[in-house]
Design an enzyme around this catalytic site. Structure first.
Site: not given
Ligand SMILES: CN(C)C(=N)NCCC[C@H](N)C(=O)O
Length: 261
Positions: A57, A82, A128, A157, A254
């Site tokens: 990721d 992550r 998150r 997010h 992202c």
């Molecule tokens: C706004 N940003 C930076 C994001 N939305 N990031 C995507 C993260 C995707 C990752 N598979 C996860 O689920 O963390």
């Protein structure tokens, strides 16, 4: 930005990720390179992080930190998959000469849940980043934080549901109201009465996961409903295809960590 050399969907930590759906890696790389080259063609400097084969990721570089006025608030990831990314980002900033680099106490996923406007730091919570990361960011940056509650797991997010269009002259944003609690929707309407509000279809196309330099707005090409309202307000929409990166639950924003100052 971080090249998707090892991008894969091998686990699922958001509703978009399905390990059963194969990723076309050469296509993901080509799409990512096209985004990077578009930034360069528009005159922006792009720095590249070295990807780690065990961190699929990492391509979503915006999650690694929040940088404002040259001060760096590092990330602390919610999911163990992550976690190791955070130190890679902190090290990168230190090696580049940033002296104010903080390892945070509370979970925050960088620009995933923080957005910078001319007046405030908008901060998402619900899926998150910890609500405790909000006062931590306020104290670190000395900027007022406005907390916003995310309620739809597809928009886990803040930057999947809200994009800052202009962080210098005024507080211009576009957002998808359905991603926010009723109280947060009321806050957004009060702070940004002239905002562009997106419909569900454009939000599902990740149209809010966009990057604006104050003039050009880079966004997924499928978010066609946003192009007209952007043009009406004097912005130039630049559609990009990041279909493969969407399989991991991210798009333009992202993939792009912004270095402010
Ligand atoms: C706004 N940003 C930076 C994001 N939305 N990031 C995507 C993260 C995707 C990752 N598979 C996860 O689920 O963390």
């Amino acid at each position: 930005m971080c090249p998707p050399a090892y991008f894969a969907v091998t686990y699922s930590i958001n509703p978009w990720m399905d390990p059963a759906k194969p990723v076309d890696l050469p296509l993901a790389v080509a799409q990512w390179e096209s985004l990077r080259d578009t930034y360069r063609a528009l005159g922006h400097t792009v720095e590249e992080l070295v990807p780690d084969p065990e961190l699929p990721d990492m391509v979503y570089a915006a999650n690694g930190a929040l940088v404002v006025d040259g001060r760096v608030l590092g990330a602390r990831f919610a999911h163990p998959e992550r976690a190791r990314e955070a130190a890679v980002h902190r090290d990168w900033y230190r090696e580049r000469g940033f002296t104010e680099v903080r390892e945070p106490e509370h979970v925050n996923e960088g620009e995933g849940d923080f957005a910078v406007t001319a007046s405030w730091l908008l901060a998402g919570r619900g899926f998150r980043s910890s609500p405790l990361s909000h006062p931590e960011a306020q104290e670190f940056f000395g900027r007022p934080v406005v907390g916003l509650d995310l309620v739809d797991p597809r928009f886990y997010h803040l930057d999947t549901a809200l994009c800052v269009l202009d962080d210098t002259r005024d507080d211009a944003v576009m957002y998808y109201p359905g991603a926010f609690s009723p109280g947060s929707r009321a806050v957004l309407a009060r702070l940004f009465p002239d905002a562009i509000t997106a419909g569900e279809e454009d939000a599902r196309a990740f149209g809010l996961n966009a990057v604006s330099d104050g003039r050009h707005v880079l966004l997924p090409q499928e978010a066609v409903g946003l192009f007209g309202p952007l043009r009406e307000r004097g912005y130039e929409p630049v559609g990009v295809d990041l279909g493969e990166l969407l399989k991991g639950g991210g798009s333009v924003k992202c993939c792009t960590a912004e270095l402010r100052g």
